[in-house]
Design a protein around this motif. Structure first.
Motif, mmCIF file in Angstrom:
data_model
loop_
_atom_site.group_PDB
_atom_site.id
_atom_site.type_symbol
_atom_site.label_atom_id
_atom_site.label_comp_id
_atom_site.label_asym_id
_atom_site.label_seq_id
_atom_site.Cartn_x
_atom_site.Cartn_y
_atom_site.Cartn_z
ATOM 1 N N VAL A 37 40.074 59.162 26.902
ATOM 2 C CA VAL A 37 40.986 58.194 27.533
ATOM 3 C C VAL A 37 40.564 56.805 27.069
ATOM 4 O O VAL A 37 39.691 56.175 27.652
ATOM 5 C CB VAL A 37 40.981 58.296 29.079
ATOM 6 C CG1 VAL A 37 41.726 59.530 29.543
ATOM 7 C CG2 VAL A 37 39.566 58.309 29.646
ATOM 8 N N GLY A 38 41.155 56.356 26.004
ATOM 9 C CA GLY A 38 40.775 55.063 25.462
ATOM 10 C C GLY A 38 39.732 55.208 24.374
ATOM 11 O O GLY A 38 39.201 56.295 24.111
ATOM 12 N N GLU A 39 39.418 54.106 23.752
ATOM 13 C CA GLU A 39 38.550 54.104 22.582
ATOM 14 C C GLU A 39 37.106 54.454 22.913
ATOM 15 O O GLU A 39 36.399 55.053 22.105
ATOM 16 C CB GLU A 39 38.606 52.723 21.912
ATOM 17 C CG GLU A 39 37.908 52.671 20.561
ATOM 18 C CD GLU A 39 38.057 51.312 19.904
ATOM 19 O OE1 GLU A 39 37.828 50.303 20.606
ATOM 20 O OE2 GLU A 39 38.397 51.261 18.711
ATOM 21 N N THR A 40 36.657 54.093 24.118
ATOM 22 C CA THR A 40 35.234 54.260 24.426
ATOM 23 C C THR A 40 34.979 55.132 25.662
ATOM 24 O O THR A 40 33.868 55.155 26.187
ATOM 25 C CB THR A 40 34.569 52.890 24.660
ATOM 26 O OG1 THR A 40 35.172 52.253 25.792
ATOM 27 C CG2 THR A 40 34.699 52.008 23.435
ATOM 28 N N LYS A 95 42.741 54.681 37.205
ATOM 29 C CA LYS A 95 42.089 53.554 37.861
ATOM 30 C C LYS A 95 40.642 53.917 38.179
ATOM 31 O O LYS A 95 40.369 54.889 38.887
ATOM 32 C CB LYS A 95 42.830 53.180 39.142
ATOM 33 C CG LYS A 95 42.295 51.904 39.803
ATOM 34 C CD LYS A 95 43.112 51.528 41.026
ATOM 35 C CE LYS A 95 42.569 50.261 41.660
ATOM 36 N NZ LYS A 95 43.331 49.887 42.885
ATOM 37 N N LEU A 96 39.730 53.120 37.642
ATOM 38 C CA LEU A 96 38.323 53.393 37.855
ATOM 39 C C LEU A 96 37.911 53.016 39.269
ATOM 40 O O LEU A 96 38.263 51.951 39.775
ATOM 41 C CB LEU A 96 37.466 52.625 36.847
ATOM 42 C CG LEU A 96 37.731 52.902 35.361
ATOM 43 C CD1 LEU A 96 36.709 52.177 34.496
ATOM 44 C CD2 LEU A 96 37.709 54.391 35.071
ATOM 45 N N GLY A 97 37.138 53.896 39.892
ATOM 46 C CA GLY A 97 36.595 53.630 41.221
ATOM 47 C C GLY A 97 35.174 53.119 41.106
ATOM 48 O O GLY A 97 34.814 52.407 40.168
ATOM 49 N N LYS A 98 34.324 53.530 42.037
ATOM 50 C CA LYS A 98 32.937 53.048 42.031
ATOM 51 C C LYS A 98 32.137 53.717 40.915
ATOM 52 O O LYS A 98 32.494 54.792 40.423
ATOM 53 C CB LYS A 98 32.293 53.339 43.382
ATOM 54 C CG LYS A 98 32.099 54.817 43.673
ATOM 55 C CD LYS A 98 31.406 55.026 45.012
ATOM 56 C CE LYS A 98 31.163 56.522 45.276
ATOM 57 N NZ LYS A 98 30.498 56.772 46.561
ATOM 58 N N ILE A 99 31.053 53.052 40.532
ATOM 59 C CA ILE A 99 30.151 53.631 39.539
ATOM 60 C C ILE A 99 29.338 54.733 40.197
ATOM 61 O O ILE A 99 28.691 54.523 41.226
ATOM 62 C CB ILE A 99 29.217 52.558 38.946
ATOM 63 C CG1 ILE A 99 30.016 51.559 38.107
ATOM 64 C CG2 ILE A 99 28.138 53.212 38.090
ATOM 65 C CD1 ILE A 99 29.166 50.477 37.473
ATOM 66 N N VAL A 100 29.395 55.924 39.619
ATOM 67 C CA VAL A 100 28.613 57.056 40.121
ATOM 68 C C VAL A 100 27.167 56.920 39.675
ATOM 69 O O VAL A 100 26.223 57.103 40.453
ATOM 70 C CB VAL A 100 29.202 58.385 39.613
ATOM 71 C CG1 VAL A 100 28.345 59.572 40.077
ATOM 72 C CG2 VAL A 100 30.641 58.554 40.074
ATOM 73 N N ILE A 101 26.989 56.602 38.392
ATOM 74 C CA ILE A 101 25.651 56.417 37.821
ATOM 75 C C ILE A 101 25.781 55.603 36.541
ATOM 76 O O ILE A 101 26.807 55.667 35.853
ATOM 77 C CB ILE A 101 24.975 57.789 37.541
ATOM 78 C CG1 ILE A 101 23.503 57.596 37.184
ATOM 79 C CG2 ILE A 101 25.717 58.548 36.451
ATOM 80 C CD1 ILE A 101 22.717 58.911 37.123
ATOM 81 N N GLU A 102 24.758 54.819 36.254
ATOM 82 C CA GLU A 102 24.733 54.064 35.001
ATOM 83 C C GLU A 102 23.447 54.391 34.265
ATOM 84 O O GLU A 102 22.347 54.316 34.824
ATOM 85 C CB GLU A 102 24.823 52.568 35.253
ATOM 86 C CG GLU A 102 24.822 51.747 33.971
ATOM 87 C CD GLU A 102 25.105 50.268 34.179
ATOM 88 O OE1 GLU A 102 25.143 49.518 33.179
ATOM 89 O OE2 GLU A 102 25.285 49.863 35.349
ATOM 90 N N GLY A 103 23.599 54.791 33.013
ATOM 91 C CA GLY A 103 22.451 55.086 32.181
ATOM 92 C C GLY A 103 22.255 54.031 31.120
ATOM 93 O O GLY A 103 22.912 52.985 31.123
ATOM 94 N N LYS A 104 21.353 54.330 30.170
ATOM 95 C CA LYS A 104 21.039 53.357 29.129
ATOM 96 C C LYS A 104 22.211 53.147 28.178
ATOM 97 O O LYS A 104 22.393 52.058 27.646
ATOM 98 C CB LYS A 104 19.807 53.835 28.349
ATOM 99 C CG LYS A 104 18.540 53.914 29.192
ATOM 100 C CD LYS A 104 17.338 54.339 28.377
ATOM 101 C CE LYS A 104 17.383 55.795 27.959
ATOM 102 N NZ LYS A 104 17.226 56.724 29.093
ATOM 103 N N THR A 105 23.012 54.204 27.969
ATOM 104 C CA THR A 105 24.080 54.113 26.967
ATOM 105 C C THR A 105 25.464 54.454 27.522
ATOM 106 O O THR A 105 26.410 54.563 26.759
ATOM 107 C CB THR A 105 23.773 55.052 25.780
ATOM 108 O OG1 THR A 105 23.679 56.399 26.259
ATOM 109 C CG2 THR A 105 22.477 54.638 25.090
ATOM 110 N N THR A 122 41.608 49.674 34.850
ATOM 111 C CA THR A 122 42.391 50.865 34.539
ATOM 112 C C THR A 122 42.187 51.253 33.080
ATOM 113 O O THR A 122 42.156 50.397 32.186
ATOM 114 C CB THR A 122 43.884 50.620 34.796
ATOM 115 O OG1 THR A 122 44.063 50.289 36.180
ATOM 116 C CG2 THR A 122 44.703 51.850 34.498
ATOM 117 N N VAL A 123 42.034 52.545 32.839
ATOM 118 C CA VAL A 123 41.880 53.070 31.480
ATOM 119 C C VAL A 123 42.965 54.103 31.251
ATOM 120 O O VAL A 123 42.953 55.182 31.854
ATOM 121 C CB VAL A 123 40.483 53.703 31.276
ATOM 122 C CG1 VAL A 123 40.380 54.276 29.865
ATOM 123 C CG2 VAL A 123 39.385 52.695 31.525
#
Length: 420
Positions: free
Chosen positions: A80-83, A7-17, A2-3
């Motif tokens: 939403v949050g620091e990062t 509440k975070l669900g599934k990852i849609v996409i992950e990149g390099k950063t 949770t952020v």
């Protein structure tokens, strides 16, 4: 995970950063989480950089706060949050839109013979297909149209390409104006677009210090952007700290981009009977972000008081444009103009029965006076904002985005009626 209540669900996409997550209970939104990671060369060069994610998120939030404030349509909602930040969920157009003011970097390799620092008027726009394996090849406008991308029900046609091209240049110019306030030259930058669930084309993804070249005082040797990292053949811990310090400097400078304006329009009316007309001017001023004040004074019947009010605004310490609203024999605008160096705009409260006489009264002023005359309240407000825009980057940006939004609206209408 949770952020800040999401509440975070599934990852849609992950990149390099970054990682992009669905948000439980919010099907049309996502959360983008930045990584403590810096890369170059399509990921061939990469290092962990503790603290970069927070700086990147902070930078992105400040950039999009500016773009949203001046009326641009973006996917950014809030940090939403620091990062991490919350955004509208979009299907992304797989094109990077690069806008350049000066020739440098890869442009010089692709265009031998062009000297570094060659200045583009207007900014040069280039497009690259997002394909790391093939090093993001440059694409033409025709290739983008021919690809026939379909995203959230929207087909990318020549109309959308025109809108994205015009928008990418406007984004660059808005940020270029803002950086100039900090005596820093924006050399080039890249942005991306997405289509949200309603089929709206939006500026999307992240804009941070991976997205642009910045040269303080216009001096390449003082660069603060990721090019410093790209140029390193051997990266030390001290180098990484320098890069992080540069990125933090950039984020700190962005705090000055949305400072309250000192610009002011003062709308002076010769009689309270003109208040309705003046309120229309005020409404148009404030719609463009220009603060305004209303005053009542008669140059004919209360000349001394008129000059006292004038002295008040000459000495207030703000940048002031005067708008004079007086009909019949318009003495207000000329008296103001003859006793100040502040710009004066006449906007008489005309109607069909008096327009010829009242406009002529405002136009036929004595020699040596520089007041101008417009017939409509919106025109008076726009003229005042344009004068202030010469030194106020926020007002300049609102005018630029207003013109962009008009262009986009016309493009959408044309597509709707032409079906092409």
């Amino acid at each position: 995970m949770t952020v800040e209540g999401y509440k975070l669900g599934k990852i849609v996409i992950e990149g390099k950063t970054k990682k992009v997550y669905d948000v439980d209970g919010h099907p049309h939104e996502v959360i983008l989480v930045s990584k403590d990671r810096i890369t170059a060369g399509d990921g061939a060069k990469a290092h962990d950089l503790k603290g970069k994610a927070a700086i990147s998120n902070e930078t992105n939030a400040k950039v999009f706060a500016l773009l949203n404030a001046v009326g641009l349509k973006t996917s950014f909602i809030k940090s939403v949050g620091e990062t991490a930040f919350l955004a509208k969920k979009c299907e992304m157009v797989p094109i990077e839109w690069v806008t350049r003011r000066l020739a440098t970097g890869s442009f010089l390799k692709r265009n031998p013979g062009v000297p570094e620092g060659f200045r583009f008027y207007p900014p040069l726009q280039e497009t690259f297909f997002k394909d790391d394996a093939n090093h993001d090849p440059q694409w033409s406008e025709q290739q983008i149209i021919a690809a026939n991308f379909k995203l959230n029900g929207l087909t990318i046609t020549r109309h959308e390409v025109d809108m994205m091209r015009r928008t990418s240049i406007a984004v660059f110019e808005v940020l270029e104006k803002a950086w100039a306030v900090r005596n820093c030259a924006l050399i080039d930058m890249k942005i991306e677009f997405g289509v949200d669930s309603s089929g709206e084309l939006l500026v999307s993804d992240i804009i941070d210090s991976d997205s642009w070249r910045l040269w303080p005082s216009g001096d390449k040797r003082l660069m603060k952007d990721k090019q410093v990292y790209r140029n390193l053949s051997n990266v030390t811990d001290q180098d990484l700290e320098t890069i992080k310090s540069n990125f933090k400097w950039i984020s700190d400078q962005l705090d000055y981009f949305l400072t309250p304006t000192e610009s002011l329009a003062v709308i002076l009316m010769g009689s309270q009977s003109d208040e309705e007309h003046c309120r229309k001017i005020q409404k148009s001023c404030e719609a463009l972000g220009l603060p305004s004040e209303l005053r009542i004074t008669s140059a004919h019947k209360g000349t001394e008081e008129t000059l006292k009010i004038l002295a008040e605004y000459e000495g207030c310490g703000r940048d002031v444009v005067l708008i004079a609203v007086a009909g019949r024999s318009n003495g207000l605008g000329p008296v103001l103009s003859g006793n100040t160096v502040l710009p004066v705009i006449n906007c008489p409260p005309v109607n069909s029965s008096n327009i010829n006489q009242d406009i002529w009264s405002s136009l036929n002023v004595p020699s040596g006076l520089g007041c101008t005359t417009v017939a409509y309240p919106e025109a008076a407000a726009l003229a005042a904002v344009q004068i202030h825009a010469l030194h106020d980057h926020l007002l300049w940006s609102r005018l630029r985005i207003k013109a962009l939004n008009t262009f986009v609206s016309l493009k959408k209408s044309d597509k709707s009626i032409s079906r092409k």
